[in-house]
Design a protein around this motif. Sequence first.
Motif, mmCIF file in Angstrom:
data_model
loop_
_atom_site.group_PDB
_atom_site.id
_atom_site.type_symbol
_atom_site.label_atom_id
_atom_site.label_comp_id
_atom_site.label_asym_id
_atom_site.label_seq_id
_atom_site.Cartn_x
_atom_site.Cartn_y
_atom_site.Cartn_z
ATOM 1 N N LYS A 18 0.753 -1.398 -0.094
ATOM 2 C CA LYS A 18 0.034 0.181 0.037
ATOM 3 C C LYS A 18 0.982 1.163 -0.023
ATOM 4 N N GLY A 19 2.266 1.244 0.166
ATOM 5 C CA GLY A 19 3.076 2.150 0.305
ATOM 6 C C GLY A 19 2.858 3.476 1.352
ATOM 7 N N MET A 20 2.286 2.889 2.460
ATOM 8 C CA MET A 20 2.117 3.731 3.614
ATOM 9 C C MET A 20 3.249 4.596 4.001
ATOM 10 N N ASP A 21 3.098 5.950 4.312
ATOM 11 C CA ASP A 21 4.414 6.760 4.447
ATOM 12 C C ASP A 21 3.739 7.843 5.211
ATOM 13 N N GLY A 22 4.294 8.424 6.444
ATOM 14 C CA GLY A 22 3.745 9.603 7.094
ATOM 15 C C GLY A 22 2.390 9.267 7.738
ATOM 16 N N PHE A 23 2.420 8.103 8.397
ATOM 17 C CA PHE A 23 1.150 7.527 9.209
ATOM 18 C C PHE A 23 1.216 7.697 10.678
ATOM 19 N N SER A 24 -0.023 7.686 11.090
ATOM 20 C CA SER A 24 0.117 7.738 12.798
ATOM 21 C C SER A 24 -0.167 6.194 13.002
ATOM 22 N N VAL A 25 -0.204 5.826 14.235
ATOM 23 C CA VAL A 25 -0.400 4.590 14.809
ATOM 24 C C VAL A 25 -1.854 4.152 14.397
ATOM 25 N N ILE A 26 -2.848 5.147 14.478
ATOM 26 C CA ILE A 26 -4.297 4.851 14.354
ATOM 27 C C ILE A 26 -4.514 4.629 12.909
ATOM 28 N N GLU A 27 -3.819 5.514 12.141
ATOM 29 C CA GLU A 27 -4.174 5.420 10.569
ATOM 30 C C GLU A 27 -3.737 3.929 10.174
ATOM 31 N N LEU A 28 -2.550 3.423 10.826
ATOM 32 C CA LEU A 28 -2.034 2.087 10.347
ATOM 33 C C LEU A 28 -3.014 1.007 10.704
ATOM 34 N N ARG A 29 -3.489 1.309 11.992
ATOM 35 C CA ARG A 29 -4.451 0.335 12.806
ATOM 36 C C ARG A 29 -5.702 0.200 11.799
ATOM 37 N N ASP A 30 -6.404 1.289 11.381
ATOM 38 C CA ASP A 30 -7.198 1.262 10.514
ATOM 39 C C ASP A 30 -7.264 0.830 9.224
ATOM 40 N N ALA A 31 -5.967 1.055 8.619
ATOM 41 C CA ALA A 31 -5.895 0.335 7.480
ATOM 42 C C ALA A 31 -5.559 -1.256 7.375
ATOM 43 N N SER A 32 -4.832 -1.437 8.801
ATOM 44 C CA SER A 32 -5.035 -3.016 8.905
ATOM 45 C C SER A 32 -6.030 -3.932 8.913
ATOM 46 N N LEU A 33 -6.911 -3.045 9.964
ATOM 47 C CA LEU A 33 -8.345 -3.712 10.064
ATOM 48 C C LEU A 33 -9.048 -3.729 8.724
ATOM 49 N N SER A 34 -9.020 -2.782 7.857
ATOM 50 C CA SER A 34 -9.689 -2.913 6.727
ATOM 51 C C SER A 34 -9.254 -3.835 5.398
ATOM 52 N N ILE A 35 -8.013 -4.115 5.717
ATOM 53 C CA ILE A 35 -7.420 -5.301 4.746
ATOM 54 C C ILE A 35 -7.337 -6.568 5.272
ATOM 55 N N SER A 36 -7.690 -6.660 6.612
ATOM 56 C CA SER A 36 -7.257 -8.054 7.312
ATOM 57 C C SER A 36 -8.645 -8.789 6.951
ATOM 58 N N ASP A 37 -8.349 -10.166 6.935
ATOM 59 C CA ASP A 37 -9.610 -10.989 6.831
ATOM 60 C C ASP A 37 -10.331 -11.321 7.987
ATOM 61 N N GLY A 66 7.112 14.478 15.738
ATOM 62 C CA GLY A 66 6.019 14.862 16.370
ATOM 63 C C GLY A 66 5.722 14.151 17.989
ATOM 64 N N GLU A 67 4.858 14.439 18.495
ATOM 65 C CA GLU A 67 4.814 13.818 19.936
ATOM 66 C C GLU A 67 3.418 13.286 20.078
ATOM 67 N N GLY A 68 3.043 12.384 20.997
ATOM 68 C CA GLY A 68 1.754 11.818 21.435
ATOM 69 C C GLY A 68 0.977 11.274 20.249
ATOM 70 N N ARG A 69 -0.279 12.029 20.232
ATOM 71 C CA ARG A 69 -1.179 11.426 19.036
ATOM 72 C C ARG A 69 -0.672 12.104 17.753
ATOM 73 N N ASP A 70 0.043 13.067 17.830
ATOM 74 C CA ASP A 70 0.300 13.808 16.512
ATOM 75 C C ASP A 70 1.598 13.132 15.910
ATOM 76 N N LYS A 71 2.003 11.900 16.594
ATOM 77 C CA LYS A 71 3.540 11.596 16.241
ATOM 78 C C LYS A 71 3.098 10.783 14.677
ATOM 79 N N ARG A 72 3.912 11.107 13.742
ATOM 80 C CA ARG A 72 3.875 10.421 12.609
ATOM 81 C C ARG A 72 5.248 9.586 12.388
ATOM 82 N N TYR A 73 5.090 8.495 11.535
ATOM 83 C CA TYR A 73 6.031 7.663 11.063
ATOM 84 C C TYR A 73 6.298 7.587 9.527
ATOM 85 N N PHE A 74 7.659 7.832 9.338
ATOM 86 C CA PHE A 74 8.032 7.729 7.877
ATOM 87 C C PHE A 74 9.055 6.792 7.621
#
Length: 176
Positions: A18-37, A66-74
Motif C-alpha cells: 500500500k506504500g503507507m508513509d507519514g502515518f500515525s499509529v491509528i491510521e495504520l491500525r485502521d488500514a490494517s483492520l480494513s485489509i485484514s481477513d 511529533g509527539e503523542g497522538r500527533d506522532k507520524r512515522y516515515f
Amino acid sequence: MKRSTKISAIMHKLLIEKGMDGFSVIELRDASLSISDLRKEPDEARKRLYRQILRFVRNGWLASEGEGRDKRYFQTDLFRSLNVKPKVGRENVTSPVKPSPDYSVLRHERNQYKAELEIVLGEIDEYQSLNRRFPELEQKLNPMLQQARYRSAHLFGKVNVLTNVINTISSDVAEC
C-alpha cells in the motif's frame, strides 16, 4: 545477492504493497483492520502494530516526527533499500506438542497444609488439656481454642480440596 529481510505480513501489506508513509499509529491500525481477513479488536490491533513500529524505529527503518497522538512515522532510506519479504503465516508451521502441566506443586501445597493442620490439631489438644488441668483459665482459653478449631477446619478444607484434585488428575492420567 542481497539477503531478504522478513517482516510481518501485515506490515508488508501496509508499508510495501500500500506504500503507507507519514502515518500515525491509528491510521495504520485502521488500514490494517480494513485489509485484514479476520475482524480483530481495534485496541489489540493497535498494540500489535505499535510493537512492530517500535521494532522498525529501533532498526532504523522508520523515523518519527511529533509527539503523542500527533506522532507520524516515515519510511527511511534504509528501509526503502532493504529487500523486504513477508513472513510466512503461522498456519503453515506445525505447533510443537504442549508438555503436560506439572501438578507436583499441588502435592507440595497439600503437604504444607497437612503439616499446618497437624500443628493446629496439637494446639487444640493442648488447649483442651489446659482446660481440664486449670478450669479457672477456661474463660481465657476458650477464645483461643475456638480460633484454633476454626483454623483447623479451614486447613482441613484445603487439604480435602487438594486431595480431591490430585486424585482426579491421577485418575485422568491413568485412563489415558
